[in-house]
Design a protein around this motif. Structure first.
Motif, PDB file in Angstrom:
ATOM      1  N   GLY A  73      27.967  44.497  49.177  1.00 10.25           N
ATOM      2  CA  GLY A  73      28.963  43.510  49.583  1.00 10.25           C
ATOM      3  C   GLY A  73      28.551  42.782  50.845  1.00 10.25           C
ATOM      4  N   ASP A  74      29.417  41.840  51.274  1.00  9.90           N
ATOM      5  CA  ASP A  74      29.148  41.063  52.485  1.00  9.90           C
ATOM      6  C   ASP A  74      29.144  41.935  53.734  1.00  9.90           C
ATOM      7  OD1 ASP A  74      28.968  38.761  50.997  1.00  9.90           O
ATOM      8  OD2 ASP A  74      31.101  38.262  51.234  1.00  9.90           O
ATOM      9  N   VAL A 112      27.169  49.461  50.051  1.00  9.90           N
ATOM     10  CA  VAL A 112      26.546  49.457  48.730  1.00  9.90           C
ATOM     11  C   VAL A 112      27.426  50.270  47.790  1.00  9.90           C
ATOM     12  CG1 VAL A 112      24.516  50.131  47.397  1.00  9.90           C
ATOM     13  CG2 VAL A 112      24.245  49.225  49.700  1.00  9.90           C
ATOM     14  N   THR A 113      27.778  49.646  46.660  1.00  8.50           N
ATOM     15  CA  THR A 113      28.572  50.314  45.635  1.00  8.50           C
ATOM     16  C   THR A 113      27.645  50.610  44.461  1.00  8.50           C
ATOM     17  OG1 THR A 113      30.530  49.095  46.304  1.00  8.50           O
ATOM     18  CG2 THR A 113      30.575  50.104  44.129  1.00  8.50           C
ATOM     19  N   ARG A 127      36.014  49.551  43.543  1.00  9.83           N
ATOM     20  CA  ARG A 127      35.447  50.101  44.781  1.00  9.83           C
ATOM     21  C   ARG A 127      35.230  49.033  45.849  1.00  9.83           C
ATOM     22  NH1 ARG A 127      31.098  54.289  42.163  1.00  9.83           N
ATOM     23  NH2 ARG A 127      32.622  55.480  40.969  1.00  9.83           N
ATOM     24  N   SER A 128      34.870  47.839  45.426  1.00  7.47           N
ATOM     25  CA  SER A 128      34.712  46.734  46.384  1.00  7.47           C
ATOM     26  C   SER A 128      35.232  45.459  45.718  1.00  7.47           C
ATOM     27  CB  SER A 128      33.245  46.569  46.802  1.00  7.47           C
ATOM     28  OG  SER A 128      32.448  46.288  45.681  1.00  7.47           O
ATOM     29  N   PRO A 129      36.396  44.960  46.149  1.00 11.69           N
ATOM     30  CA  PRO A 129      37.033  43.802  45.502  1.00 11.69           C
ATOM     31  C   PRO A 129      36.145  42.557  45.553  1.00 11.69           C
ATOM     32  CG  PRO A 129      38.516  44.856  47.078  1.00 11.69           C
ATOM     33  CD  PRO A 129      37.178  45.495  47.234  1.00 11.69           C
ATOM     34  N   LEU A 130      36.154  41.810  44.449  1.00 11.39           N
ATOM     35  CA  LEU A 130      35.357  40.588  44.335  1.00 11.39           C
ATOM     36  C   LEU A 130      36.272  39.406  44.006  1.00 11.39           C
ATOM     37  CD1 LEU A 130      32.358  41.820  42.152  1.00 11.39           C
ATOM     38  CD2 LEU A 130      32.360  41.438  44.599  1.00 11.39           C
ATOM     39  N   GLU A 131      35.807  38.220  44.379  1.00 14.30           N
ATOM     40  CA  GLU A 131      36.526  36.993  44.014  1.00 14.30           C
ATOM     41  C   GLU A 131      36.356  36.772  42.511  1.00 14.30           C
ATOM     42  OE1 GLU A 131      34.824  33.884  46.313  1.00 14.30           O
ATOM     43  OE2 GLU A 131      35.225  34.887  48.217  1.00 14.30           O
TER      44      GLU A 131
END
Length: 146
Positions: free
Chosen positions: A94-95, A99-100, A120-124
């Motif tokens: 992610g930004d 690391v997922t 685990r890591s929200p995305l647009e």
């Protein structure tokens, strides 16, 4: 009463043990006692364990359920075991630099893998669609060769 002629008696009414027949009987009794003692000792040695051994499974080739160990990362423990063999490990950075990592299995769909990464890591939405397309292409490529 007098002793009959030809009878060999000892004083006190005891048998004459020097006779051959009596010696054979005595030898047989000693041999029998030694044999019984040896059998009893062998049986005692064979019975050495006081605790019984656990019973062996009747069908050793039968599959046994073993629950999965829960990892410390709080993964999807509510889901059952993933279908199929693992194909590859998808890592998304992610930004923020986190690391997922998600293991992609043979029976997984691209949407399911994208959903696990986004949990685990929200995305647009635009990045989510791009990730789904990339996973779909990767799955198509790996399933075609494997």
């Amino acid at each position: 009463m007098e002793a009959a002629a030809g009878w060999r008696c000892r004083p006190g009414g005891r048998l004459d043990m020097s006779h051959g027949f009596v010696r054979h009987i005595r030898r047989n009794q000693i041999a029998r006692d030694a044999y019984e003692r040896a059998v009893r000792q062998a049986r005692g040695r064979a019975r050495g364990r006081l605790t019984p051994t656990p019973p062996r499974p009747r069908r050793p080739d039968q599959q046994v359920y073993r629950p999965r160990r829960h990892g410390g990362s709080g993964g999807d423990a509510s889901q059952g075991p993933p279908p199929g063999d693992p194909l590859f490990c998808l890592e998304y950075e992610g930004d923020d630099g986190d690391v997922t990592a998600v293991i992609v299995h043979q029976g997984d769909s691209a949407e399911e893998v994208t959903r696990r990464v986004c949990a685990r890591s929200p995305l647009e939405p635009a990045l989510r669609r791009a990730l789904c397309q990339r996973v779909r292409d990767e799955l198509r490529q790996r399933r075609g060769t494997g």
